[in-house]
Design an enzyme around this catalytic site. Structure first.
Site, PDB file in Angstrom:
ATOM      1  N   ARG A 125      89.687 101.650 106.440  1.00 18.54           N
ATOM      2  CA  ARG A 125      90.635 100.983 107.329  1.00 18.54           C
ATOM      3  C   ARG A 125      90.306  99.491 107.460  1.00 18.54           C
ATOM      4  O   ARG A 125      90.404  98.901 108.542  1.00 18.54           O
ATOM      5  CB  ARG A 125      90.643 101.651 108.713  1.00 18.54           C
ATOM      6  CG  ARG A 125      90.995 103.133 108.688  1.00 18.54           C
ATOM      7  CD  ARG A 125      92.411 103.364 108.144  1.00 18.54           C
ATOM      8  NE  ARG A 125      92.692 104.791 108.063  1.00 18.54           N
ATOM      9  CZ  ARG A 125      92.490 105.534 106.982  1.00 18.54           C
ATOM     10  NH1 ARG A 125      92.031 104.978 105.868  1.00 18.54           N
ATOM     11  NH2 ARG A 125      92.764 106.816 106.983  1.00 18.54           N
ATOM     12  N   SER A 162      97.489 107.249 114.312  1.00 16.42           N
ATOM     13  CA  SER A 162      96.101 107.507 114.706  1.00 16.42           C
ATOM     14  C   SER A 162      95.542 106.264 115.392  1.00 16.42           C
ATOM     15  O   SER A 162      95.513 105.184 114.800  1.00 16.42           O
ATOM     16  CB  SER A 162      95.265 107.862 113.481  1.00 16.42           C
ATOM     17  OG  SER A 162      95.740 109.046 112.877  1.00 16.42           O
ATOM     18  N   GLU A 192      92.042 101.605 115.694  1.00 20.53           N
ATOM     19  CA  GLU A 192      92.686 101.129 114.477  1.00 20.53           C
ATOM     20  C   GLU A 192      93.657  99.980 114.763  1.00 20.53           C
ATOM     21  O   GLU A 192      93.649  98.987 114.055  1.00 20.53           O
ATOM     22  CB  GLU A 192      93.436 102.275 113.769  1.00 20.53           C
ATOM     23  CG  GLU A 192      92.506 103.257 113.062  1.00 20.53           C
ATOM     24  CD  GLU A 192      93.261 104.151 112.085  1.00 20.53           C
ATOM     25  OE1 GLU A 192      94.341 103.733 111.620  1.00 20.53           O
ATOM     26  OE2 GLU A 192      92.781 105.252 111.798  1.00 20.53           O
TER      27      GLU A 192
END
Length: 354
Positions: free
Chosen positions: A176, A254, A350
């Site tokens: 990520r 998410s 995130e």
């Protein structure tokens, strides 16, 4: 409000003022952009850079708004990236190279590749956001990360206005993470705009099936050799069953990264919580399921104001209707403290908080 009164060199730019950003972020959070410019081609970035006022102003790049939490109005010039286009750029002996404009909806690209017989992206179906945001976050799901498929990324420098084609090898992809997200030395966050992405769909195609939910689909269907189309359909079914559609319930997918720990750390946690879901990684580390840890701490369905933890998937925070960015941040921090207190693991969000 739109302003078409620009200098001759900027006649193809359209400025909009005091733009409500609620429709432009998947959480549906309230915020106003003082100035917004729609980027519909790479040359628009150069026009912004060359503009006597916009060129010197701070900039904020906005794609599909699926990875941000807006907590305040945006004073910087918002560059709303809407570059269109899907095409097969090249067919090689070992791969199809496809190119997509940064403003294309990511799932539409995946569906287009399947329809046209270019398999390889099917495991990434239904991930929210646009193509331009995908390399920034190095999106991933069900055993595939974007870095496994990127050929190159087209960018325009926000200082010089010059375009460049960056091969995957210089994009510093991590979990990520990428050079486009990094702010330190060599990082490109805030320094460039992604205008297109080239992706490599491999020949011969091999399915990636190493996730429990996909194994269940194989067992249920009896199909031991699923096609790319079948995997695409399964992924869509799986995601729709457990994740809320941002068109109906505001969310950013998410919210936390799955933490990666050493084998020793994992053994210690298993000793206290034998049921924790974990995945061995090729480098010997262990990825822990953040959603499982949040659920184990009792957060499903809990809320702070209009922000809540989704009842079907603890990894997803949602907007129950009139949430504000500050409420989302407060809820996220409370979850972090709770998980740290029980597992000794600090969850990392995130989305980018603005």
């Amino acid at each position: 409000m739109q302003d078409h009164a620009l200098t001759p060199s900027d006649t193809r730019l359209t400025l909009e003022h005091d733009v409500n950003l609620k429709p432009y972020n998947s959480f549906g959070l309230p915020a106003v952009a003082r100035t917004l410019v729609r980027i519909r081609e790479a040359a628009d970035v150069r026009r912004v850079v060359d503009h006597p006022k916009l060129g010197r102003a701070p900039k904020f790049v906005l794609g599909g708004g699926s990875n941000i939490v807006l907590t305040q109005d945006v004073e910087a010039v918002v560059l709303k990236v809407e570059v269109p286009g899907l095409r097969l750029l090249e067919e090689r002996e070992d791969a199809w190279i496809v190119e997509a404009g940064a403003g294309v909806v990511w799932h539409e690209l995946v569906a287009w590749t399947i329809e046209n017989g270019y398999p390889g992206l099917e495991n990434l179906a239904l991930i929210p956001g646009t193509v331009g945001a995908a390399p920034v976050q190095n999106i991933g799901a069900y055993g595939i990360e974007l870095k496994d498929r990127v050929e190159a990324v087209e960018v325009v420098d926000l200082i010089t206005g010059r375009p460049a084609l960056l091969p995957a090898s210089v994009c510093k992809f991590g979990y990520r993470d990428s050079v486009f997200k990094q702010t330190g030395f060599g990082g490109l966050a805030g320094k460039s705009v992604i205008t297109a992405v080239r992706l490599r769909c491999p020949k011969p195609w091999q399915p990636v099936l190493g996730y429990l939910e996909l194994e269940r689909k194989i067992a249920e269907s009896g199909n031991q050799a699923p096609s790319a189309r079948q995997i695409f359909d399964w992924i869509c079914e799986i995601r729709r069953a457990k994740l809320p559609d941002p068109a109906h319930i505001g969310n950013a997918g998410s919210f936390f990264k799955n933490p990666v720990v050493t084998e020793e750390q994992c053994r210690d946690i298993i000793g206290r919580d034998p049921g924790i879901v974990h995945y061995p990684m090729p480098d010997g580390t262990i990825k822990l399921a953040a959603g499982w840890m949040i659920d184990a701490c009792g957060w499903k369905g809990k809320a702070v104001g209009g922000a809540a933890v989704y009842e079907k998937q603890a990894l997803v925070l949602v907007n129950r209707g009139e949430a504000r960015g500050a409420e989302v941040v407060t809820l996220a921090r409370a979850i972090q403290e709770s998980v740290y207190g029980r597992f000794g693991i600090r969850l990392e969000p995130e989305p980018v908080v603005v």
